[in-house]
Scaffold this active site. Structure first.
Site, PDB file in Angstrom:
ATOM      1  CE  LYS A  11      -7.468  -3.818  -0.804  1.00 26.19           C
ATOM      2  NZ  LYS A  11      -7.352  -2.906   0.348  1.00 26.19           N
ATOM      3  CB  THR A  93      -9.616   4.141   2.611  1.00 28.04           C
ATOM      4  OG1 THR A  93      -8.814   4.662   1.547  1.00 28.04           O
ATOM      5  CG2 THR A  93      -8.967   2.908   3.186  1.00 28.04           C
ATOM      6  NE  ARG A 104     -11.726   0.884  -0.882  1.00 29.42           N
ATOM      7  CZ  ARG A 104     -10.660   1.592  -1.196  1.00 29.42           C
ATOM      8  NH1 ARG A 104     -10.718   2.923  -1.234  1.00 29.42           N
ATOM      9  NH2 ARG A 104      -9.519   0.989  -1.469  1.00 29.42           N
ATOM     10  CG  HIS A 117      -4.781  -1.618  -4.378  1.00 30.50           C
ATOM     11  ND1 HIS A 117      -4.093  -0.850  -3.468  1.00 30.50           N
ATOM     12  CD2 HIS A 117      -4.112  -1.493  -5.562  1.00 30.50           C
ATOM     13  CE1 HIS A 117      -3.046  -0.293  -4.076  1.00 30.50           C
ATOM     14  NE2 HIS A 117      -3.038  -0.667  -5.351  1.00 30.50           N
TER      15      HIS A 117
END
Length: 141
Positions: A11, A93, A104, A117
């Site tokens: 992203k 997430t 992450r 993603h």
């Protein structure tokens, strides 16, 4: 074990942090091959269509705005159980809940600015891959 393909999108936040290579290394070190890749600035229409499954969710407008806020790196990953393996590498997430050493946990800022993603199923992977890549752009190796 099944050889699968999945989509991964790095992203705008992670592209902006210049960590594409670090993320690619994690894919390769864990048995995932990159069989297609492109850098792209998503249009408003592309982001809206790609994330249409979330259009009735309260975070949809912010997600679309975020995903069009800078370039993304889109890749097709191939390997044994690629969907699950990529999701394990990504982590939860919410980066505060992501396991140590996941993408992450290491590179995301928040639940909405979360670096990557990945497809959540083999079926969705096929749809997401087809959204961004033609068959001639995918190079098995």
């Amino acid at each position: 074990m099944a050889i699968e393909r999945t989509i991964s999108i790095i992203k705008p936040d992670a592209v902006g942090k210049n960590v594409i290579g670090k993320i690619y290394s994690r894919f390769e070190e864990n048995g995932l091959k990159i069989v297609a890749a492109k850098m792209k600035q998503l249009t408003l229409k592309e982001a809206q269509e790609f994330y249409a499954v979330h259009k009735d969710r309260p975070f949809y407008a912010g997600l679309v705005e975020f995903m069009t806020g800078g370039p993304v790196m889109i890749q097709v990953l191939e390997g044994e159980n690629a969907v699950l393996k990529n999701r394990e590498l990504m982590g939860a997430t919410n980066p505060t809940e992501a396991a140590e050493g996941t993408i992450r946990a290491d590179f995301a800022t928040s639940v909405s600015i979360n670096a990557v993603h990945g497809s959540d199923s083999v079926e969705n992977a096929a749809l997401e891959i087809a959204y961004f890549f033609s068959q001639t752009e995918i190079c098995p190796r």
